[in-house]
Design an enzyme around this catalytic site. Structure first.
Site, short mmCIF file in Angstrom:
data_model
loop_
_atom_site.label_atom_id
_atom_site.label_comp_id
_atom_site.label_asym_id
_atom_site.label_seq_id
_atom_site.Cartn_x
_atom_site.Cartn_y
_atom_site.Cartn_z
N GLN A 29 0.80 -1.22 0.00
CA GLN A 29 0.00 0.00 0.00
C GLN A 29 0.83 1.28 0.00
O GLN A 29 0.34 2.33 -0.39
CB GLN A 29 -0.94 0.01 1.20
CG GLN A 29 -2.04 -1.05 1.12
CD GLN A 29 -2.94 -1.03 2.33
OE1 GLN A 29 -2.69 -1.69 3.31
NE2 GLN A 29 -4.01 -0.24 2.25
N HIS A 130 0.96 -9.54 4.31
CA HIS A 130 -0.16 -8.60 4.24
C HIS A 130 -0.67 -8.59 2.80
O HIS A 130 -0.68 -7.54 2.14
CB HIS A 130 0.27 -7.21 4.71
CG HIS A 130 -0.88 -6.33 5.12
ND1 HIS A 130 -0.90 -5.63 6.31
CD2 HIS A 130 -2.05 -6.04 4.50
CE1 HIS A 130 -2.03 -4.93 6.39
NE2 HIS A 130 -2.74 -5.16 5.30
N ASN A 174 -1.77 -10.96 8.31
CA ASN A 174 -2.78 -9.94 8.55
C ASN A 174 -4.10 -10.36 7.94
O ASN A 174 -4.18 -10.61 6.73
CB ASN A 174 -2.36 -8.60 7.95
CG ASN A 174 -3.37 -7.51 8.25
OD1 ASN A 174 -3.45 -7.03 9.38
ND2 ASN A 174 -4.17 -7.14 7.27
N GLU A 175 -5.12 -10.50 8.75
CA GLU A 175 -6.50 -10.71 8.33
C GLU A 175 -6.67 -11.87 7.34
O GLU A 175 -6.96 -11.67 6.15
CB GLU A 175 -7.09 -9.42 7.74
CG GLU A 175 -7.10 -8.28 8.73
CD GLU A 175 -7.78 -7.03 8.23
OE1 GLU A 175 -8.13 -6.18 9.07
OE2 GLU A 175 -7.99 -6.91 6.99
N TYR A 303 -12.77 -2.45 13.22
CA TYR A 303 -13.28 -1.30 12.48
C TYR A 303 -14.76 -1.04 12.74
O TYR A 303 -15.16 0.08 13.00
CB TYR A 303 -13.03 -1.47 10.98
CG TYR A 303 -11.58 -1.31 10.60
CD1 TYR A 303 -11.01 -0.06 10.46
CD2 TYR A 303 -10.77 -2.43 10.40
CE1 TYR A 303 -9.67 0.09 10.12
CE2 TYR A 303 -9.43 -2.29 10.06
CZ TYR A 303 -8.89 -1.03 9.93
OH TYR A 303 -7.56 -0.89 9.61
N GLU A 361 -4.99 -2.82 14.40
CA GLU A 361 -5.52 -1.83 13.46
C GLU A 361 -6.82 -1.27 14.01
O GLU A 361 -7.64 -2.01 14.56
CB GLU A 361 -5.81 -2.42 12.07
CG GLU A 361 -4.59 -2.73 11.24
CD GLU A 361 -4.95 -3.26 9.86
OE1 GLU A 361 -6.05 -2.91 9.34
OE2 GLU A 361 -4.15 -4.02 9.28
N TRP A 408 -4.62 2.75 12.31
CA TRP A 408 -4.53 2.60 10.87
C TRP A 408 -5.01 3.90 10.24
O TRP A 408 -6.17 4.25 10.39
CB TRP A 408 -5.39 1.42 10.37
CG TRP A 408 -5.19 1.24 8.88
CD1 TRP A 408 -5.93 1.83 7.88
CD2 TRP A 408 -4.18 0.49 8.24
NE1 TRP A 408 -5.43 1.49 6.65
CE2 TRP A 408 -4.35 0.66 6.84
CE3 TRP A 408 -3.13 -0.32 8.70
CZ2 TRP A 408 -3.52 0.05 5.90
CZ3 TRP A 408 -2.31 -0.92 7.76
CH2 TRP A 408 -2.51 -0.74 6.38
N GLU A 415 -5.55 2.09 -1.17
CA GLU A 415 -6.50 1.34 -0.34
C GLU A 415 -7.12 0.19 -1.14
O GLU A 415 -8.32 0.14 -1.40
CB GLU A 415 -7.57 2.29 0.22
CG GLU A 415 -8.53 1.67 1.22
CD GLU A 415 -7.83 0.93 2.34
OE1 GLU A 415 -8.32 -0.15 2.71
OE2 GLU A 415 -6.78 1.39 2.84
N TRP A 416 -6.26 -0.73 -1.58
CA TRP A 416 -6.68 -1.97 -2.22
C TRP A 416 -7.67 -1.72 -3.37
O TRP A 416 -7.38 -0.91 -4.24
CB TRP A 416 -7.20 -2.94 -1.17
CG TRP A 416 -6.23 -3.18 -0.06
CD1 TRP A 416 -6.35 -2.79 1.25
CD2 TRP A 416 -4.95 -3.84 -0.16
NE1 TRP A 416 -5.23 -3.16 1.97
CE2 TRP A 416 -4.35 -3.79 1.13
CE3 TRP A 416 -4.23 -4.44 -1.19
CZ2 TRP A 416 -3.10 -4.34 1.40
CZ3 TRP A 416 -2.98 -4.99 -0.93
CH2 TRP A 416 -2.44 -4.95 0.34
#
EC number: 3.2.1.21
Length: 451
Positions: A29, A130, A174-175, A303, A361, A408, A415-416
Site C-alpha cells: 500500500q 499482508h 494480517n486478516e 473497524y 488496526e 490505521w 487502499e486496495w
C-alpha cells in the site's frame, strides 16, 4: 479547536506505562518501487492491471513512494511520539522466484528500514504476510496449493534469520479472512476468485502456514513474540426474530469462530463445517495441532460491527449484512461504534481467555479537504480516535489484557480495491507531489502521545 461534547477527555497517563503506541502500514500500500531493485510482481500488481478491478483505475506502482522516502516517514512517526511501528515485508521484494532465490537488495531495504526504526526509538512490529503473494506462486495455484505453505515458511525463515536480531515482535498474517474470503469467495480482492471451496482451502492453508511458522520464528529469533492479526467483528441480529438470531450465530461461525476456534485448539466449528458440505477444506493429519501452536499475543483489527439478517436465498450461510440507518458512518459506509470494540474484546476474553491482545488496526476514512492554507481539519477522524481510545481505556480498567494500540494508518495509501479514493492516514499524502502533511487527527495523536 475545542473538542465538542460528548467527546470524552483523554490522557495518555490513564494507560499503562509500558503500553505500545503505534501506527500500522503495509508494504504494497505504501512502498511503490514496484519494479525496482529486484522486486517481482505480486497478485495485486496483476489484479490492478485488470479492467474494473480497482475503482479509480489506479495501481500501486508508485503509491506513497515509501521505498525512497522511508526516512521521512519514520521521522514523522518519531515526531508524533510513537514507540512502535507496524509494517509488513514484501514477499515479492525478498524472494524472486518459486525456487526460493533470495533478492539481497530487497532484504537490505528492510534491514535499513528496521535500523531506521530503532534509531528513532520505534519498536519494529513486522507482519510477514499482508496479502501481496508473489504472482509466480499464484500461477502455481496460490494459497489453494499446499506447496505455498512451504514457500511461505522459506520466506519466513529467510526474513527472520536476517532481521531477527533486531525484530522481536512478529505477526505471521494480517486478516486471513480477507486473504481467503475477499480474495477467493466474493472476488473483491486479488486474485479475484469467486469460489467458496477455494476460499475455504485457502483459509486452511493460510492458518496452517501460520501455525508452522510459529516454532520456526521462535527457533530463529531469540525472545521472539509471535502472533497473528485477525479482522474480527461484533455482530447483532437485525431483529429479535429467531431466524435473524440464528443467522447471526451462523455468520459469527465463519466471520469469527472459523479463525478463533482453531487458533485456540478447538478445530473448526462443527456447526459451520456441517454447512460447508462439499466445499469443506482438505485437512491432513496434524494440521489442526499445528494451527493451534501457542501464541504470544493476539492481534485484533477492529473497524465496525455487523448487523445480520437471515437470507435463505444466499447459501451456504444464508445470511446478509445490512445497514442500520440510524448509525453514524464513515465515508466507507462503516458504522462508527466504539462500544462495538469493547463488546468484541470482552467476548474474546470471555470465550477464549487469550494471551495478551493488541489493537493492531483501528481507524477510519473520511473525505479530507485541503484548506487554502494547506491544513486538513479532519475533526471526525480525530474524534473517532478519541472515542475508541476512551473505550479501550475502560476495557483495560476492567482487567482485559490489552497492551498496545496501532492506529490505521500512519499515511494515506493505496487502499486496495478502492485505489486512492479512501484516505485512512493521520498524514495526508498529495499523490501528485508526494508531499506529506500532518492532519488535525495527526496533530491530536502527537499531542496526546507527548502529553
Amino acid at each position: 479547536m475545542p473538542i465538542p461534547n460528548p467527546i470524552p477527555e483523554l490522557s495518555k497517563s490513564e494507560f499503562p506505562d509500558d503500553f505500545m503506541w503505534g501506527c500500522s502500514t503495509s508494504s504494497f500500500q505504501i512502498e511503490g518501487a514496484a519494479s525496482e531493485a529486484g522486486r517481482v510482481p505480486s497478485i495485486w500488481d496483476h489484479f490492478a492491471e485488470q479492467a474494473g478491478r480497482i475503482r479509480d483505475g489506479s495501481d500501486a506502482r508508485v503509491a506513497c513512494d515509501h521505498y525512497h522516502r522511508w526516512q521521512e516517514d519514520l521521522d514523522i512517526a518519531q515526531k508524533m511520539g510513537l514507540n512502535a511501528y507496524r509494517f509488513s515485508i514484501s514477499w515479492p521484494r525478498v524472494i524472486s522466484d518459486a525456487t526460493g532465490t533470495i533478492n539481497e537488495e530487497g532484504l537490505q531495504f528492510y534491514s535499513d528500514l528496521v535500523d531506521g526504526m530503532l534509531a528513532r526509538g520505534l519498536q519494529p512490529w513486522a507482519t510477514l504476510y499482508h496479502w501481496d503473494l508473489p504472482q509466480y506462486l499464484q500461477e502455481q495455484g496460490g494459497w489453494e496449493n499446499r506447496a505455498t505453505v512451504y514457500a511461505y515458511l522459506n520466506f519466513a525463515d529467510v526474513v527472520s534469520r536476517r532481521l531477527g536480531d533486531r525484530i522481536k515482535n512478529w505477526i505471521t498474517h494480517n486478516e486471513p479472512w480477507c486473504t481467503a474470503m475477499h480474495g477467493n469467495w466474493d472476488g473483491m480482492h486479488a486474485p479475484g476468485n469467486r469460489d467458496f471451496k477455494i476460499a475455504l482451502q485457502v483459509c486452511h492453508h493460510v492458518l496452517l502456514s501460520h501455525g508452522l511458522a510459529v516454532p520456526l520464528l521462535r527457533q530463529n529469533v531469540s525472545d521472539a513474540k509471535v502472533g497473528i492479526a485477525l479482522s474480527l467483528h461484533p455482530l447483532r441480529p437485525a431483529t429479535t426474530a429467531s431466524k435473524d438470531v440464528e443467522a447471526t450465530r451462523r455468520h459469527d461461525g465463519l466471520r469469527n469462530r472459523w479463525f478463533l476456534d482453531p487458533l485456540h485448539g478447538r478445530g473448526y466449528p462443527q456447526d459451520i463445517w456441517d454447512l460447508t458440505g462439499a466445499a469443506a477444506p482438505q485437512v491432513q493429519r496434524g494440521d489442526l495441532e499445528a494451527i493451534a501452536a501457542p501464541l504470544d499475543f493476539l492481534g485484533v483489527n477492529y473497524y465496525f460491527p455487523e448487523v445480520i439478517q437471515d437470507a435463505p436465498e444466499k447459501p451456504p450461510l444464508a445470511t446478509n449484512v445490512v445497514h442500520d440507518p440510524d448509525c453514524e458512518r464513515t465515508a466507507f459506509g462503516w458504522e462508527v461504534a466504539p462500544q462495538g470494540m469493547a463488546s468484541l474484546l470482552r467476548r474474546i476474553q470471555r470465550d477464549y481467555q487469550p494471551v495478551p491482545m493488541y489493537l493492531t488496526e483501528n481507524g477510519c476514512t473520511y473525505d479530507d479537504v485541503v484548506e487554502a492554507d494547506g491544513s486538513i481539519h479532519d475533526a471526525k477522524r480525530r474524534d473517532y480516535f478519541i472515542r475508541h481510545l476512551a473505550v479501550l481505556r475502560e476495557v483495560i480498567r476492567e482487567g482485559i489484557d490489552v497492551r498496545g494500540y496501532f492506529a490505521w494508518s500512519l499515511i494515506d495509501n493505496f487502499e486496495w480495491a478502492e485505489g486512492y479514493l479512501r484516505r485512512f492516514g493521520l498524514v495526508y499524502i498529495d499523490f501528485q507531489t508526494q508531499q506529506r502533511t500532518l492532519k488535525m487527527s495527526g496533530h491530536w495523536y502527537r499531542d496526546f502521545l507527548r502529553g
